[in-house]
Scaffold this active site. Structure first.
Site, PDB file in Angstrom:
ATOM      1  N   LYS A 107       0.621  -1.222   0.296  1.00 38.28           N
ATOM      2  CA  LYS A 107      -0.011  -0.287  -0.086  1.00 38.28           C
ATOM      3  C   LYS A 107       0.854   1.407  -0.109  1.00 38.28           C
ATOM      4  O   LYS A 107       1.904   1.006   0.756  1.00 38.28           O
ATOM      5  CB  LYS A 107      -0.838   0.106   1.023  1.00 38.28           C
ATOM      6  CG  LYS A 107      -1.680   1.172   1.162  1.00 38.28           C
ATOM      7  CD  LYS A 107      -2.708   0.257   2.918  1.00 38.28           C
ATOM      8  CE  LYS A 107      -3.325   2.045   2.237  1.00 38.28           C
ATOM      9  NZ  LYS A 107      -4.390   1.744   4.111  1.00 38.28           N
ATOM     10  N   SER A 142      -9.099   1.843   2.665  1.00 39.29           N
ATOM     11  CA  SER A 142      -8.081   2.455   2.295  1.00 39.29           C
ATOM     12  C   SER A 142      -7.581   2.058   1.583  1.00 39.29           C
ATOM     13  O   SER A 142      -6.227   2.407   0.386  1.00 39.29           O
ATOM     14  CB  SER A 142      -7.693   3.798   2.659  1.00 39.29           C
ATOM     15  OG  SER A 142      -6.914   2.814   4.179  1.00 39.29           O
ATOM     16  N   SER A 143      -7.332   0.552   0.956  1.00 39.93           N
ATOM     17  CA  SER A 143      -6.434  -0.250   0.699  1.00 39.93           C
ATOM     18  C   SER A 143      -7.608  -0.945  -0.695  1.00 39.93           C
ATOM     19  O   SER A 143      -6.321  -1.949  -0.412  1.00 39.93           O
ATOM     20  CB  SER A 143      -6.373  -1.825   1.819  1.00 39.93           C
ATOM     21  OG  SER A 143      -5.836  -0.753   3.239  1.00 39.93           O
ATOM     22  N   ILE A 156      -8.121   0.823   9.713  1.00 39.83           N
ATOM     23  CA  ILE A 156      -8.767   1.058  11.391  1.00 39.83           C
ATOM     24  C   ILE A 156      -9.820   1.404  11.755  1.00 39.83           C
ATOM     25  O   ILE A 156     -10.455   1.662  12.195  1.00 39.83           O
ATOM     26  CB  ILE A 156      -7.790   2.774  10.961  1.00 39.83           C
ATOM     27  CG1 ILE A 156      -8.105   3.388  12.361  1.00 39.83           C
ATOM     28  CG2 ILE A 156      -8.708   3.774  10.331  1.00 39.83           C
ATOM     29  CD1 ILE A 156      -7.156   4.767  12.975  1.00 39.83           C
ATOM     30  N   GLY A 157     -10.397   0.844  10.044  1.00 33.60           N
ATOM     31  CA  GLY A 157     -12.071   0.848   9.985  1.00 33.60           C
ATOM     32  C   GLY A 157     -12.897  -0.448   9.612  1.00 33.60           C
ATOM     33  O   GLY A 157     -13.721  -0.020   8.803  1.00 33.60           O
ATOM     34  N   GLY A 158     -11.477  -1.182   8.894  1.00 31.33           N
ATOM     35  CA  GLY A 158     -12.242  -1.667   7.998  1.00 31.33           C
ATOM     36  C   GLY A 158     -11.298  -1.838   6.135  1.00 31.33           C
ATOM     37  O   GLY A 158     -12.013  -1.981   5.706  1.00 31.33           O
ATOM     38  N   SER A 159     -10.413  -1.075   6.476  1.00 31.01           N
ATOM     39  CA  SER A 159      -9.963  -0.405   5.538  1.00 31.01           C
ATOM     40  C   SER A 159      -9.184  -1.685   4.573  1.00 31.01           C
ATOM     41  O   SER A 159      -8.390  -0.992   2.957  1.00 31.01           O
ATOM     42  CB  SER A 159      -8.336   0.463   5.553  1.00 31.01           C
ATOM     43  OG  SER A 159      -9.237   1.697   6.320  1.00 31.01           O
TER      44      SER A 159
END
Length: 590
Positions: free
Chosen positions: A150, A225-226, A246-249
């Site tokens: 990433k 985000s990934s 961090i929240g499902g990334s």
């Protein structure tokens, strides 16, 4: 003594000051506009330079592949990139495949995938030079395996942009700990992948590198985000990628693109050398983890990372090697489950895929026990959102403001940039009609004091132990729950914070969690969207239907969870789900 009177002196001069003042004001305004114009020019220059670096690396990679083909006339990449990671690793170990051939095969495929999906921020041409010393790592678990990383993972000499202009032209001085360990295990990082602007979003677009597309449907978001990682792996351009969550990334893009993703216990893997736009935030911890085509690849990556090299390079990581015995266990499991968390009603395909997986597990001899997340409405707003946004989003905004704002985060930017008293008023007005949105907006404006932040941290700690106590009371091994999906239409990710309840809970709790593809959206699932009412019947529920519409054929996944530090148990459960799903598909086929 005579007193000097400036006012009288000015009056005595008999000068008409109006044009002087006007000229001064105009001059100041012109100066402001000039500096603003010059700043914009600098920003555009940085963006263009970043794009030029990416394009140059893509061109160099194309040339390297062509040169390799000329030198090796019988070279055929399709037979290499179609292998599983375990098959590829085996062939590299026994010498039937050479690292150079494998690297150029995946480089060629990644270039093809990137042309279609725009998932890369840069090809790491150092990977070709790494081949010269690769034989010294022949004993490594990932010997000769090309991997993707990433954008925010540090690689010496390259930016970790996080999709923001403020982090451009700041090449990393050294590799991140994870990259160092992977190299020692023989892996070859060869490409960096795209992310959303600022990372705190589950789409994948930024003003520097643009929008990444979904490999399963080019009209859909790959998640984030990934997202660049999931898109590249889903498109066949990489077998193994490294992301952050961090929240499902990791889990959301894995779900949207139909691959496997794993969020380990935070600090199980070193985060040294990982860039962020909210550095210092400690309420909800970010985890570093792998994405891959199958669960076995995830576990191989975890085995490779959890080694003495990592524990030496970063002594803050607990020296706990991978527990192979736990991962390979075949003992029946006691599995907690819930079909809905009560905050977001699952889409029809989410619910169906969950029920089918639950039935498969029961038929396989596992025990399924009802479980319900505790006080999720309060916890999601007052601990998760308020904790992450404790500084009222100022740190994030400080990284966003020097450059243009991407459409995928425009809503977030408006909420964070609008004065607090105005957003408080909006929150108050919305409360009778859309209490979830009202509570979310209020929580986004953080805390008023250090004491309040400490109270949040104390409440998080208490909540973690409350959930563990319930887990122990039910004597659970693992937990099965729905996973957000299918992939959204563009622009909806930044407008639907409500959908993060299924993933962010396990960041707050710091429980390992992973996603496994189990099904695909059917025509019947799509038709049932017309009857979808949602858990609250508010504008977010209506927006969710619009986000997931047109998803026939897209992958649907489930989420597997375990207690902290039992990452191997979570992976073992994921492997069981994957195995049962594959067997069920074979049975249906024949």
């Amino acid at each position: 003594m005579h007193r000097f009177n400036v006012q009288q002196l000015v009056l005595d001069m008999n000068i008409n000051w109006t044009p002087v003042i006007t000229a001064t004001v105009c001059g100041t305004g012109a100066l402001y506009l000039f500096f603003k114009w010059r700043n914009n020019q600098e920003i555009q220059k940085k963006i263009l330079n970043a794009r030029k670096r990416r394009d140059t690396s893509l061109l160099r990679a194309e040339q390297a592949v062509q040169q390799f083909k000329i030198q090796n006339p019988g070279f055929e990449s399709s037979s290499i990139v179609s292998l599983s990671l375990s098959e590829l690793a085996g062939k590299l170990k026994d010498g039937s495949l050479q690292p150079a051939a494998v690297l150029h095969a995946f480089m060629e495929k990644a270039l093809e995938v990137n042309r279609n999906l725009n998932c890369s921020t840069e090809i790491l041409m150092e990977s070709v030079a790494q081949l010269e010393d690769i034989k010294s790592q022949k004993k490594g678990l990932l010997y000769g395996v090309p991997i993707s990383i990433k954008d925010n993972v540090s690689y010496e000499g390259h930016d970790t942009s996080c999709g923001v202009v403020s982090k451009l032209d700041q090449p990393a001085l050294s590799d991140s700990v994870v990259v160092k360990v992977l190299k020692k295990q023989g892996a070859i990082p060869f490409i960096k992948t795209n992310i959303p602007q600022g990372l705190l979003n589950y789409d994948c677009s930024n003003p520097i590198y643009g929008q990444t597309l979904n490999p399963c449907n080019l009209q859909k978001s790959p998640g984030g985000s990934s997202g660049g990682e999931a898109a590249l792996i889903g498109g066949g351009g990489s077998l193994l990628g490294i992301g952050t969550d961090i929240g499902g990334s990791i889990r959301i893009p894995a779900s949207f693109c139909g691959v496997c993703g794993f969020k380990p216990t935070a600090t199980r893997i070193s985060a040294r050398g990982i860039s962020s736009c909210i550095k210092g935030q400690k309420s909800v911890l970010s985890s570093f983890g792998p994405l891959a085509r199958d669960v076995e690849s995830l576990s191989l990556c975890m085995r490779a990372l959890l080694c003495q090299d990592m524990f030496s390079l970063d002594p803050t990581v607990p020296p706990i090697p991978f527990n192979q015995e736990m991962y390979e266990s075949s003992e029946p499991l006691r599995i907690g489950y819930y079909e809905s968390d009560g905050y977001l009603q699952p889409s029809p395909s989410m619910a169906r895929a969950f029920r089918e997986t639950k039935d498969l597990l029961e038929r396989a001899g596992h025990t399924l026990v009802p479980f319900q997340p505790l006080r999720l409405y309060h916890v999601f707003h007052e601990l998760t959102i308020r904790g992450i946004m404790a500084d009222k989003g100022r740190t994030l905004i400080s990284h966003l403001k020097p450059g243009p704002i991407d459409p995928c985060i425009r809503n977030q930017d408006v909420i964070l940039s609008t004065p607090k008293f105005i957003m408080k008023l909006i929150s108050f007005v919305l409360k009778p009609f859309c209490p979830r949105m009202s509570a979310s907006i209020d929580a986004t404006h953080g805390v008023g004091s250090v004491a309040e932040l400490w109270r949040i941290h104390a409440n998080i700690e208490e909540y973690i132990h409350e959930v563990i106590a319930e887990w122990r009371r039910l004597n659970l091994d693992v937990l099965l729950c729905p996973m957000l999906g299918p992939a959204y239409n563009f622009t909806y990710c930044g407008r639907l914070n409500s959908a993060l309840s299924y993933t962010s809970l396990y960041n707050l709790l710091n429980f390992p969690a992973g996603t496994v593809p189990v099904s695909a959206v059917t025509e019947e699932d799509e038709a049932q969207l017309s009857q979808y009412k949602g858990a609250h019947g508010d504008m977010w529920d209506k927006l969710f239907v619009k986000a997931v519409k047109g998803g026939v054929g897209l992958p649907v996944t489930v989420q597997c969870v375990s207690l902290p530090w039992q990452d191997e148990m979570c992976l073992r459960f994921m492997r069981e789900v994957e195995h049962l799903t594959a067997n069920n598909k074979l049975t249906r086929k024949y």
